[in-house]
Design an enzyme around this catalytic site. Structure first.
Site, mmCIF file in Angstrom:
data_model
loop_
_atom_site.group_PDB
_atom_site.id
_atom_site.type_symbol
_atom_site.label_atom_id
_atom_site.label_comp_id
_atom_site.label_asym_id
_atom_site.label_seq_id
_atom_site.Cartn_x
_atom_site.Cartn_y
_atom_site.Cartn_z
ATOM 1 N N ASP A 198 13.318 3.459 4.213
ATOM 2 C CA ASP A 198 12.486 3.033 5.344
ATOM 3 C C ASP A 198 13.119 1.855 6.091
ATOM 4 O O ASP A 198 13.846 1.054 5.497
ATOM 5 C CB ASP A 198 11.090 2.641 4.815
ATOM 6 N N ASN A 250 5.738 12.577 9.452
ATOM 7 C CA ASN A 250 6.721 12.212 10.484
ATOM 8 C C ASN A 250 6.794 13.237 11.629
ATOM 9 O O ASN A 250 7.312 12.929 12.705
ATOM 10 C CB ASN A 250 8.123 12.011 9.887
HETATM 11 C C1 IPE Z 1 8.130 7.186 4.828
HETATM 12 O O1 IPE Z 1 8.379 6.285 5.861
HETATM 13 C C2 IPE Z 1 8.894 8.438 5.041
HETATM 14 C C3 IPE Z 1 10.332 8.319 4.980
HETATM 15 C C4 IPE Z 1 11.025 7.262 4.646
HETATM 16 C C5 IPE Z 1 11.055 9.507 5.315
HETATM 17 P P1 IPE Z 1 7.348 6.097 7.071
HETATM 18 O O2 IPE Z 1 7.885 5.033 7.932
HETATM 19 O O3 IPE Z 1 7.066 7.407 7.706
HETATM 20 O O4 IPE Z 1 6.039 5.622 6.293
HETATM 21 P P2 IPE Z 1 4.754 4.841 6.787
HETATM 22 O O5 IPE Z 1 4.210 5.583 7.970
HETATM 23 O O6 IPE Z 1 5.191 3.470 7.154
HETATM 24 O O7 IPE Z 1 3.838 4.839 5.610
HETATM 25 C C1 IPE Z 2 12.685 5.683 8.052
HETATM 26 O O1 IPE Z 2 12.764 4.739 9.049
HETATM 27 C C2 IPE Z 2 13.165 7.044 8.493
HETATM 28 C C3 IPE Z 2 12.078 8.011 8.744
HETATM 29 C C4 IPE Z 2 10.820 7.817 8.485
HETATM 30 C C5 IPE Z 2 12.471 9.274 9.322
HETATM 31 P P1 IPE Z 2 11.627 4.537 10.124
HETATM 32 O O2 IPE Z 2 11.930 5.358 11.333
HETATM 33 O O3 IPE Z 2 10.282 4.765 9.533
HETATM 34 O O4 IPE Z 2 11.816 3.012 10.469
HETATM 35 P P2 IPE Z 2 10.677 1.954 10.777
HETATM 36 O O5 IPE Z 2 9.717 1.963 9.634
HETATM 37 O O6 IPE Z 2 10.032 2.386 12.067
HETATM 38 O O7 IPE Z 2 11.411 0.660 10.895
HETATM 39 MG MG MG Z 3 8.966 3.537 8.580
#
Ligand code: IPE
Ligand code: IPE
Ligand code: MG
Length: 236
Positions: free
Chosen positions: A12, A60
């Site tokens: 993340d 997502n």
């Molecule tokens: C969790 O991250 C999913 C992945 C790392 C692929 P998100 O960024 O989607 O999670 P939330 O929404 O902060 O819980």
């Molecule tokens: C994790 O990074 C990757 C996916 C969830 C696909 P994020 O895109 O959630 O990054 P933040 O949480 O917005 O920084």
């Molecule tokens: Mg995230």
């Protein structure tokens, strides 16, 4: 304590990494995918047998279409580019998740790399793609019904066999980057007795050194699984 057999990483913080630098979010995802491959390489030398990377959750799919398409094409090109490396290193590649929602192109690429690497047995790289733990459990229950299992057939072992992770040991350690401290629907069944390592490092900045730090930290944990610690005074 021993080396964890199975580590899961909730990768993340890609978006925040990019935003902090005034870059578009896709730049964070590009670095994130590169980092995922570097950390897989690093994990190979540690004695870990399975690495599960959370790449894209079912939730997502609620993101803007252009962000989703960037993530999917990054995954596709990385898989195409790395498949020979997987063969060279003895890596079995597997996707867990709901394939119905993937485009035909993504599914075909995923499945061709799965077929190519299916007999490799040195290391398993599980990629959670279009994945959610609840969805996985629902699909397992549907499968149980469709193959005609009766209530007395249902056990922990049987459910485990019906999940996408069939044949893979439960998670010993889950790492989550970016300071968030939640599972976000990652491997709910398989994390029943996992240890957790949370770090504020954003995923594109995560290093091999920090992976090793997480493993050392894991080795200091007392995994009791409900029993008493060795040497604990018994309650008589
Ligand atoms: C969790 O991250 C999913 C992945 C790392 C692929 P998100 O960024 O989607 O999670 P939330 O929404 O902060 O819980
Ligand atoms: C994790 O990074 C990757 C996916 C969830 C696909 P994020 O895109 O959630 O990054 P933040 O949480 O917005 O920084
Ligand atoms: Mg995230």
């Amino acid at each position: 304590m021993s080396i964890p057999l199975h580590i899961g990483i909730i990768m993340d913080g890609n978006g925040r990494w990019a935003e902090m630098r005034g870059l578009p979010r896709f730049e964070g995802h590009r670095r994130g995918v590169e980092r995922a491959m570097e950390i897989t390489e690093a994990a190979l030398g540690t004695g870990i047998k399975v690495l599960s990377l959370y790449a894209f959750s079912i939730e997502n799919w609620r993101r803007p279409e252009d962000e989703i398409s960037v993530i999917m094409s990054l995954l596709e090109s990385t898989l195409k580019g790395k498949s020979l490396n997987f063969m060279k290193e003895g890596i079995k590649f597997k996707v867990i998740g709901n394939r119905d929602r993937l485009s035909d192109n993504t599914r075909e690429i995923v499945e061709s790399v799965e077929r190519l690497t299916e007999n490799n047995d040195k290391f398993t790289l599980q990629c959670a793609l279009s994945y959610s733990g609840r969805d996985e459990i629902i699909r397992a229950v549907k499968r149980a019904i469709s193959i005609g299992l009766s209530p007395e057939d249902i056990s922990e072992e049987r459910i485990s066999q019906l999940l996408d992770t069939s044949g893979i040991p439960d998670l010993d350690l889950i790492i989550r980057t970016s300071g968030e401290q939640r599972l976000s629907n990652f491997l709910l069944w398989q994390s029943a007795y996992s240890e957790f390592y949370f770090t504020s490092t954003l995923w594109p900045d995560f290093t091999k050194e920090e992976l090793l730090e997480a493993i050392y930290n894991y080795q200091t944990r007392d995994r009791r699984f409900g029993k008493l610690t060795n040497g604990a005074v018994k309650c008589t």
